[in-house]
Design a protein around this motif. Structure first.
Motif, PDB file in Angstrom:
ATOM      1  N   ARG A  16     -25.933   4.704  -0.565  1.00  0.00           N
ATOM      2  CA  ARG A  16     -27.057   3.760  -0.696  1.00  0.00           C
ATOM      3  C   ARG A  16     -26.665   2.577  -1.574  1.00  0.00           C
ATOM      4  NH1 ARG A  16     -29.996   8.588  -1.458  1.00  0.00           N
ATOM      5  NH2 ARG A  16     -30.138   8.168  -3.696  1.00  0.00           N
ATOM      6  N   GLN A  17     -25.964   2.871  -2.664  1.00  0.00           N
ATOM      7  CA  GLN A  17     -25.571   1.813  -3.596  1.00  0.00           C
ATOM      8  C   GLN A  17     -24.546   0.861  -2.985  1.00  0.00           C
ATOM      9  OE1 GLN A  17     -24.222   4.501  -6.678  1.00  0.00           O
ATOM     10  NE2 GLN A  17     -26.039   4.142  -7.943  1.00  0.00           N
ATOM     11  N   ALA A  18     -23.718   1.377  -2.073  1.00  0.00           N
ATOM     12  CA  ALA A  18     -22.607   0.584  -1.531  1.00  0.00           C
ATOM     13  C   ALA A  18     -22.892  -0.001  -0.153  1.00  0.00           C
ATOM     14  CB  ALA A  18     -21.342   1.449  -1.468  1.00  0.00           C
ATOM     15  N   ARG A  19     -24.104   0.164   0.342  1.00  0.00           N
ATOM     16  CA  ARG A  19     -24.406  -0.287   1.703  1.00  0.00           C
ATOM     17  C   ARG A  19     -24.296  -1.807   1.866  1.00  0.00           C
ATOM     18  NH1 ARG A  19     -25.902   3.276   5.389  1.00  0.00           N
ATOM     19  NH2 ARG A  19     -26.667   1.666   6.790  1.00  0.00           N
ATOM     20  N   HIS A  20     -24.232  -2.519   0.747  1.00  0.00           N
ATOM     21  CA  HIS A  20     -24.049  -3.973   0.845  1.00  0.00           C
ATOM     22  C   HIS A  20     -22.730  -4.325   1.528  1.00  0.00           C
ATOM     23  CE1 HIS A  20     -27.649  -4.944  -1.368  1.00  0.00           C
ATOM     24  NE2 HIS A  20     -27.279  -4.176  -2.380  1.00  0.00           N
ATOM     25  N   ILE A  21     -21.810  -3.353   1.605  1.00  0.00           N
ATOM     26  CA  ILE A  21     -20.544  -3.611   2.299  1.00  0.00           C
ATOM     27  C   ILE A  21     -20.799  -3.945   3.766  1.00  0.00           C
ATOM     28  CG2 ILE A  21     -20.068  -1.221   3.023  1.00  0.00           C
ATOM     29  CD1 ILE A  21     -17.491  -3.736   1.604  1.00  0.00           C
ATOM     30  N   LEU A  22     -21.925  -3.496   4.301  1.00  0.00           N
ATOM     31  CA  LEU A  22     -22.255  -3.791   5.695  1.00  0.00           C
ATOM     32  C   LEU A  22     -22.622  -5.254   5.888  1.00  0.00           C
ATOM     33  CD1 LEU A  22     -24.366  -0.613   6.549  1.00  0.00           C
ATOM     34  CD2 LEU A  22     -21.952  -1.033   7.026  1.00  0.00           C
ATOM     35  N   GLY A  23     -22.977  -5.927   4.792  1.00  0.00           N
ATOM     36  CA  GLY A  23     -23.291  -7.353   4.876  1.00  0.00           C
ATOM     37  C   GLY A  23     -22.071  -8.247   4.764  1.00  0.00           C
ATOM     38  N   VAL A  24     -20.918  -7.646   4.416  1.00  0.00           N
ATOM     39  CA  VAL A  24     -19.667  -8.409   4.357  1.00  0.00           C
ATOM     40  C   VAL A  24     -19.158  -8.603   5.785  1.00  0.00           C
ATOM     41  CG1 VAL A  24     -17.265  -8.352   3.577  1.00  0.00           C
ATOM     42  CG2 VAL A  24     -19.092  -7.551   2.067  1.00  0.00           C
ATOM     43  N   PRO A  25     -18.751  -9.811   6.167  1.00  0.00           N
ATOM     44  CA  PRO A  25     -18.290 -10.046   7.547  1.00  0.00           C
ATOM     45  C   PRO A  25     -17.190  -9.073   7.952  1.00  0.00           C
ATOM     46  CG  PRO A  25     -18.518 -12.124   6.390  1.00  0.00           C
ATOM     47  CD  PRO A  25     -18.726 -11.045   5.361  1.00  0.00           C
ATOM     48  N   PRO A  26     -17.135  -8.736   9.230  1.00  0.00           N
ATOM     49  CA  PRO A  26     -16.087  -7.825   9.721  1.00  0.00           C
ATOM     50  C   PRO A  26     -14.691  -8.354   9.404  1.00  0.00           C
ATOM     51  CG  PRO A  26     -17.771  -8.154  11.394  1.00  0.00           C
ATOM     52  CD  PRO A  26     -18.068  -9.135  10.297  1.00  0.00           C
ATOM     53  N   ILE A  27     -13.759  -7.430   9.318  1.00  0.00           N
ATOM     54  CA  ILE A  27     -12.351  -7.796   9.119  1.00  0.00           C
ATOM     55  C   ILE A  27     -11.867  -8.610  10.315  1.00  0.00           C
ATOM     56  CG2 ILE A  27     -10.015  -6.795   9.218  1.00  0.00           C
ATOM     57  CD1 ILE A  27     -10.975  -4.629   7.340  1.00  0.00           C
ATOM     58  N   THR A  28     -11.116  -9.634  10.027  1.00  0.00           N
ATOM     59  CA  THR A  28     -10.433 -10.398  11.075  1.00  0.00           C
ATOM     60  C   THR A  28      -9.009  -9.875  11.184  1.00  0.00           C
ATOM     61  OG1 THR A  28     -11.757 -12.372  10.623  1.00  0.00           O
ATOM     62  CG2 THR A  28      -9.692 -12.677  11.828  1.00  0.00           C
ATOM     63  N   HIS A  29      -8.670  -9.335  12.339  1.00  0.00           N
ATOM     64  CA  HIS A  29      -7.342  -8.748  12.516  1.00  0.00           C
ATOM     65  C   HIS A  29      -6.258  -9.806  12.383  1.00  0.00           C
ATOM     66  CE1 HIS A  29      -3.797  -7.330  14.768  1.00  0.00           C
ATOM     67  NE2 HIS A  29      -4.130  -6.160  14.243  1.00  0.00           N
ATOM     68  N   LYS A  30      -5.206  -9.441  11.632  1.00  0.00           N
ATOM     69  CA  LYS A  30      -4.034 -10.300  11.496  1.00  0.00           C
ATOM     70  C   LYS A  30      -2.800  -9.483  11.836  1.00  0.00           C
ATOM     71  CE  LYS A  30      -5.977 -13.323   7.930  1.00  0.00           C
ATOM     72  NZ  LYS A  30      -5.831 -13.872   6.563  1.00  0.00           N
ATOM     73  N   ASP A  31      -1.923 -10.050  12.638  1.00  0.00           N
ATOM     74  CA  ASP A  31      -0.694  -9.346  13.007  1.00  0.00           C
ATOM     75  C   ASP A  31       0.206  -9.179  11.787  1.00  0.00           C
ATOM     76  OD1 ASP A  31      -1.334  -9.033  15.683  1.00  0.00           O
ATOM     77  OD2 ASP A  31      -0.521 -10.992  16.241  1.00  0.00           O
ATOM     78  N   ALA A  32       0.700  -7.979  11.605  1.00  0.00           N
ATOM     79  CA  ALA A  32       1.653  -7.673  10.539  1.00  0.00           C
ATOM     80  C   ALA A  32       2.325  -6.358  10.918  1.00  0.00           C
ATOM     81  CB  ALA A  32       0.956  -7.559   9.184  1.00  0.00           C
ATOM     82  N   PRO A  33       3.572  -6.150  10.492  1.00  0.00           N
ATOM     83  CA  PRO A  33       4.294  -4.924  10.871  1.00  0.00           C
ATOM     84  C   PRO A  33       3.871  -3.725  10.029  1.00  0.00           C
ATOM     85  CG  PRO A  33       5.670  -6.272   9.462  1.00  0.00           C
ATOM     86  CD  PRO A  33       4.408  -7.056   9.676  1.00  0.00           C
ATOM     87  N   ILE A  34       2.552  -3.505   9.935  1.00  0.00           N
ATOM     88  CA  ILE A  34       1.986  -2.464   9.078  1.00  0.00           C
ATOM     89  C   ILE A  34       0.945  -1.684   9.867  1.00  0.00           C
ATOM     90  CG2 ILE A  34       0.740  -1.991   6.926  1.00  0.00           C
ATOM     91  CD1 ILE A  34       1.546  -4.800   5.982  1.00  0.00           C
ATOM     92  N   LEU A  35       0.892  -0.378   9.623  1.00  0.00           N
ATOM     93  CA  LEU A  35      -0.212   0.450  10.089  1.00  0.00           C
ATOM     94  C   LEU A  35      -0.880   1.052   8.860  1.00  0.00           C
ATOM     95  CD1 LEU A  35      -1.723   1.840  12.497  1.00  0.00           C
ATOM     96  CD2 LEU A  35      -0.216   3.798  12.084  1.00  0.00           C
ATOM     97  N   ILE A  36      -2.200   0.886   8.751  1.00  0.00           N
ATOM     98  CA  ILE A  36      -2.960   1.477   7.653  1.00  0.00           C
ATOM     99  C   ILE A  36      -3.693   2.685   8.222  1.00  0.00           C
ATOM    100  CG2 ILE A  36      -4.659   1.082   5.843  1.00  0.00           C
ATOM    101  CD1 ILE A  36      -4.153  -1.971   6.323  1.00  0.00           C
ATOM    102  N   MET A  37      -3.352   3.882   7.747  1.00  0.00           N
ATOM    103  CA  MET A  37      -3.859   5.125   8.301  1.00  0.00           C
ATOM    104  C   MET A  37      -4.760   5.829   7.301  1.00  0.00           C
ATOM    105  SD  MET A  37      -3.752   8.656   8.486  1.00  0.00           S
ATOM    106  CE  MET A  37      -2.385   9.060   7.419  1.00  0.00           C
ATOM    107  N   SER A  38      -5.891   6.338   7.784  1.00  0.00           N
ATOM    108  CA  SER A  38      -6.823   7.085   6.938  1.00  0.00           C
ATOM    109  C   SER A  38      -7.398   8.265   7.703  1.00  0.00           C
ATOM    110  CB  SER A  38      -7.978   6.183   6.473  1.00  0.00           C
ATOM    111  OG  SER A  38      -7.513   5.017   5.841  1.00  0.00           O
ATOM    112  N   ASN A  39      -7.601   9.373   7.002  1.00  0.00           N
ATOM    113  CA  ASN A  39      -8.381  10.481   7.539  1.00  0.00           C
ATOM    114  C   ASN A  39      -9.844  10.217   7.197  1.00  0.00           C
ATOM    115  OD1 ASN A  39      -5.907  11.833   8.148  1.00  0.00           O
ATOM    116  ND2 ASN A  39      -5.819  12.560   6.027  1.00  0.00           N
ATOM    117  N   LEU A  40     -10.746  10.584   8.100  1.00  0.00           N
ATOM    118  CA  LEU A  40     -12.141  10.222   7.854  1.00  0.00           C
ATOM    119  C   LEU A  40     -13.106  11.265   8.405  1.00  0.00           C
ATOM    120  CD1 LEU A  40     -13.943   7.999   6.652  1.00  0.00           C
ATOM    121  CD2 LEU A  40     -13.970   6.907   8.897  1.00  0.00           C
ATOM    122  N   CYS A  41     -14.193  11.480   7.627  1.00  0.00           N
ATOM    123  CA  CYS A  41     -15.297  12.329   8.072  1.00  0.00           C
ATOM    124  C   CYS A  41     -16.602  11.528   8.023  1.00  0.00           C
ATOM    125  CB  CYS A  41     -15.415  13.579   7.200  1.00  0.00           C
ATOM    126  SG  CYS A  41     -15.896  13.252   5.491  1.00  0.00           S
TER     127      CYS A  41
END
Length: 299
Positions: A16-41
């Motif tokens: 509830r406290q962090a839901r303001h993150i939804l008001g931040v514009p979506p990420i704009t994809h940028k090409d880079a030789p990186i993969l960012i991996m996360s496990n998520l529930c």
């Protein structure tokens, strides 16, 4: 039971406290030789959006892989695709860990190791917040060096003897302690190195790692630790620490700039904080850092 209930309530309050993150514009994809991996529930989706939206602009681009533990709903997936520029979402159940343990962290590790054949991979836990520039991480990518977040116990590379000496200070039979007691028994102990780091934030250099080598490590350690014990939570972190420590010229990220969080942590000095485990919500600092990240992103 009460611990799980308190933990669930704290997660909901943070969301509830962090839901303001939804008001931040979506990420704009940028090409880079990186993969960012996360496990998520499902329960960690808002936390993860704070982590990724605060981290992605600091690293400069790359692709995003989410390993779904099976609990993500269709609404979760739609939200993630909207805010993170259509990341790949892979079901953990489809990932084969072979001779290794198979809980979610291991399935994510398999994805990271396989992807590192072609590009640099960064493992980012959902409870990380980036608060400032991360030049050390950018340098690791540019120089193709592996890294791992240090811990309160260790911010340097250890020999097996040093790991054993540390483990002697514990009466616990936690799998990490058992493993640290066993390294001196390895046939290649003279050349083996270890760091007691935190696998929640780690970098895997391109072109070094093979899953067959990870399986060989598991088989070697199971000669000294009961196989069922090795399949308990914590074995993945031991493995990541070993992979990084035995890579060429690894970087151990040190406090106070890169830090895990506990009751006495001064987050005002940190560029990146990992709010793990017991002390995650202590003192309201996690929510404060999330608000700080949102304010920076909004500006």
């Amino acid at each position: 039971m009460f611990y799980k209930l308190r933990k669930s309530l704290k997660k909901r309050r943070f969301a509830r406290q962090a839901r303001h993150i939804l008001g931040v514009p979506p990420i704009t994809h940028k090409d880079a030789p990186i993969l960012i991996m996360s496990n998520l529930c499902h329960d960690d989706v808002i936390m993860y959006l704070v982590a990724m939206k605060s981290f992605y602009p600091r690293i400069g681009g790359g692709d995003i892989l989410i390993v779904n533990d099976g609990s993500l709903t269709d609404s979760d997936k739609a939200l993630l695709k909207q805010h993170l520029c259509n990341p790949e979402i892979r079901d953990a159940a489809t990932v084969d860990t072979g001779a290794c343990p198979d809980y979610i962290a291991w399935r994510g590790l398999r994805c990271a190791i396989d992807a590192s054949k072609d590009r640099y991979v960064i493992k980012l836990d959902s409870d990380v917040v980036a608060l400032d520039d991360l030049p050390e991480i950018k340098a690791c990518v540019a120089e193709n060096r592996s890294f791992v977040l240090g811990s309160f116990d260790c911010e340097e590379i250890w020999t097996p003897e040093q790991a054993l000496e540390h483990a002697r200070g514990f009466t616990s039979d936690h799998i990490q302690i058992q493993a640290e007691r066993s390294f001196v028994k390895f046939p290649d102990a003279d050349n083996f190195r270890y760091v007691r780091g935190c696998s929640g934030f780690a970098g895997y250099q391109k072109g070094l790692y093979e899953w067959a080598d990870v399986e060989a490590f598991c088989q070697k350690i199971e000669q000294h630790i009961d196989r069922d014990e090795w399949r308990k939570w914590g074995s993945e972190q031991v493995t990541v620490n070993s992979l990084v420590a035995n890579s060429p010229n690894p970087l151990i990220l040190k406090m106070p700039k890169y830090t895990n969080h506990r009751e006495d942590t001064d987050v005002t000095k940190a560029a990146l904080v990992h709010f793990l485990g017991t002390w995650r919500f202590y003192g309201g600092r996690y929510a404060a850092c999330a608000r700080r990240a949102v304010a920076t992103l909004s500006a």
